[in-house]
Design an enzyme around this catalytic site. Structure first.
Site, PDB file in Angstrom:
ATOM      1  N   CYS A 199       0.832  -1.212   0.000  1.00  0.00           N
ATOM      2  CA  CYS A 199       0.000   0.000   0.000  1.00  0.00           C
ATOM      3  C   CYS A 199       0.870   1.266   0.000  1.00  0.00           C
ATOM      4  CB  CYS A 199      -1.000  -0.056   1.139  1.00  0.00           C
ATOM      5  SG  CYS A 199      -2.417   1.013   0.843  1.00  0.00           S
TER       6      CYS A 199
ATOM      7  N   HIS B  85      -3.194  -5.111   1.725  1.00  0.00           N
ATOM      8  CA  HIS B  85      -2.454  -5.369   2.973  1.00  0.00           C
ATOM      9  C   HIS B  85      -2.459  -6.850   3.330  1.00  0.00           C
ATOM     10  CE1 HIS B  85      -2.014  -1.188   4.435  1.00  0.00           C
ATOM     11  NE2 HIS B  85      -3.144  -0.969   3.795  1.00  0.00           N
TER      12      HIS B  85
ATOM     13  N   GLU C 223      -0.607  -8.300   5.279  1.00  0.00           N
ATOM     14  CA  GLU C 223      -0.271  -8.393   6.710  1.00  0.00           C
ATOM     15  C   GLU C 223      -1.502  -8.272   7.610  1.00  0.00           C
ATOM     16  OE1 GLU C 223       0.299  -5.896   4.733  1.00  0.00           O
ATOM     17  OE2 GLU C 223       0.048  -3.974   5.738  1.00  0.00           O
TER      18      GLU C 223
HETATM   19  N1  GLN Z   1      -3.432   6.496   1.314  1.00  0.00           N
HETATM   20  C1  GLN Z   1      -2.147   6.135   1.837  1.00  0.00           C
HETATM   21  C2  GLN Z   1      -1.026   6.913   1.147  1.00  0.00           C
HETATM   22  O1  GLN Z   1      -1.257   7.595   0.214  1.00  0.00           O
HETATM   23  C3  GLN Z   1      -1.899   4.643   1.718  1.00  0.00           C
HETATM   24  C4  GLN Z   1      -2.881   3.893   2.568  1.00  0.00           C
HETATM   25  C5  GLN Z   1      -2.370   2.639   3.177  1.00  0.00           C
HETATM   26  O2  GLN Z   1      -1.153   2.368   3.237  1.00  0.00           O
HETATM   27  N2  GLN Z   1      -3.297   1.870   3.703  1.00  0.00           N
HETATM   28  O3  GLN Z   1       0.097   6.829   1.543  1.00  0.00           O
END
Ligand code: GLN
Length: 199
Positions: free
Chosen positions: A83, A175, A177
């Site tokens: 992410c 994710h 994890e």
């Molecule tokens: N929206 C977050 C970002 O731009 C990422 C979100 C996440 O890691 N769950 O960094």
């Protein structure tokens, strides 16, 4: 990660690094938290967790972590971003444009599912990794808008690429994890055991 003294570094400046640590603990893989460039020197792999990429970038600047991570990846050591971690690895970040490590030839749009879909759980497919569907948790997730020619798409959900790989660099927009499913982490550990990427 079997035997010997290998261990995985988990970037721990912000975000859900503890959940990655828990996953590795469950899998019996040695790990250490990484907070500054010197922590990284002996690591055999690196995980960049989910969280807020903008906040992580601030710590990068303070601790000079960006060049250290680039150097680490240039040695062929495996790097896995989830992410926000995937956002940090991308060549191009959109919505809004922001600095990144440029280790993975993708364009990625932050918060791309829209405010009304803050988070979702989807069943995705990673055919080379598992014959079963993989549970994927998306939280304020980015969408990969462009995949470079050297980048392999290993996983999709709703027809979008969500797990991609370029040599020793692996990135998921979801994710792994946050679930009990070890498929993606096992795949990453295999890369770390082989000592390089799949190319
Ligand atoms: N929206 C977050 C970002 O731009 C990422 C979100 C996440 O890691 N769950 O960094």
């Amino acid at each position: 990660m079997t035997g010997n003294n290998k261990w995985i570094g988990i970037l721990a400046v912000q975000g859900d690094f503890e959940l990655h640590a828990e996953m590795l603990r469950r899998m019996g893989v040695a790990w250490r938290l990484i907070r500054r460039a010197s922590d990284l020197e002996q690591a055999d792999g690196l995980i960049l967790p989910g969280g807020e990429s903008t906040t992580m970038l601030k710590f990068f600047a303070e601790e000079n972590l960006g060049p250290a991570i680039k150097e680490f990846a240039a040695k062929g050591k495996p790097v896995f971003g989830t992410c926000a971690g995937a956002i940090l690895l991308a060549r191009e970040v959109l919505n809004p444009p922001q600095e990144s490590l440029g280790l993975l030839d993708i364009s990625i749009e932050r918060n791309a599912y829209g405010r009304q879909v803050d988070s979702s759980v989807q069943e995705g497919q990673c055919p080379g990794l598992s014959s079963r569907p993989v549970e994927m948790v998306f939280i304020r997730a980015p969408i990969i808008r462009r995949v470079g020619t050297g980048v392999k798409v290993l996983g999709r959900a709703n027809d979008l690429p969500v797990l991609v790989e370029q040599g020793n660099v692996l990135a998921a927009t979801f994710h792994p994890e946050l679930t009990q499913d070890e498929t993606i982490h096992r795949y990453f550990m295999k890369k770390a055991d082989d000592g390089t990427g799949s190319e």
